[in-house]
Design an enzyme around this catalytic site. Structure first.
Site, mmCIF file in Angstrom:
data_model
loop_
_atom_site.group_PDB
_atom_site.id
_atom_site.type_symbol
_atom_site.label_atom_id
_atom_site.label_comp_id
_atom_site.label_asym_id
_atom_site.label_seq_id
_atom_site.Cartn_x
_atom_site.Cartn_y
_atom_site.Cartn_z
ATOM 1 N N ASP A 29 0.833 -1.209 0.000
ATOM 2 C CA ASP A 29 0.000 0.000 0.000
ATOM 3 C C ASP A 29 0.867 1.258 0.000
ATOM 4 O OD1 ASP A 29 -2.580 -1.267 0.093
ATOM 5 O OD2 ASP A 29 -2.150 -1.784 2.179
ATOM 6 N N ASP A 45 2.316 -2.628 4.137
ATOM 7 C CA ASP A 45 1.006 -3.055 3.672
ATOM 8 C C ASP A 45 0.025 -2.872 4.826
ATOM 9 O OD1 ASP A 45 -0.064 -3.880 1.230
ATOM 10 O OD2 ASP A 45 -0.272 -5.948 1.892
ATOM 11 N N LYS A 47 -3.472 -3.708 6.615
ATOM 12 C CA LYS A 47 -4.522 -4.727 6.663
ATOM 13 C C LYS A 47 -5.493 -4.373 7.775
ATOM 14 C CE LYS A 47 -2.672 -7.285 3.514
ATOM 15 N NZ LYS A 47 -3.311 -7.501 2.235
#
Length: 145
Positions: A29, A45, A47
């Site tokens: 990301d 990333d 989540k």
């Protein structure tokens, strides 16, 4: 959205720029790229998942598809996997709030919430000072890396 200004300020404070994934399904990301040496990159990333009946609904840490197996390729990844110095996952677990009936909500105009804009790096950040009138749809956050 609320974390992004803090992420940008963190990157700027330590001499990094943030590169967002070009596509929604790409890994990671966020890429932190060192401004002094662009070969230094960190993958982050994000989540998220929610609690249901006191238990976490669960989430995957990604497929680590072809970019994980062939670490010098650039398919579905912002930069080739082997260019990252480290890979991190920012996990966020939350509880959903009950959403009140629409007739219980107050509607405010943008100027009524005392919003100000400033630049953090190359991104425009809007800060809202009167948040007490905004109903949150999530609560009880747990963060982990």
């Amino acid at each position: 959205m609320h974390l992004f200004p803090q992420i940008m300020e963190f990157a700027q404070r330590f001499g990094y720029k943030v590169v967002l994934a070009d596509k929604q399904n790409w890994y990671p990301d966020l890429t932190f790229v060192c401004e002094e040496n662009e070969s230094i990159k960190f993958a982050v990333d994000i989540k998220t998942t929610f609690r249901r009946n006191g238990k976490t609904a669960g989430f995957t840490l990604g497929s680590h598809g072809s970019y994980f197996k062939e670490r010098n390729k650039s398919k579905n990844i912002q930069f080739p996997y082997n260019q990252y110095a480290a890979h991190y996952c920012l996990g966020i677990v939350y509880t959903r709030n009950e959403i009140p009936d629409s007739e219980q909500l107050n509607i405010y105009k943008t100027e009524e919430i005392d919003a100000t804009q400033s630049m953090v790096g190359y991104r425009k950040v809007t800060r809202v000072k009167k948040l007490e009138s905004i109903v949150s749809v999530i609560k009880d956050f747990d963060f982990f890396v």
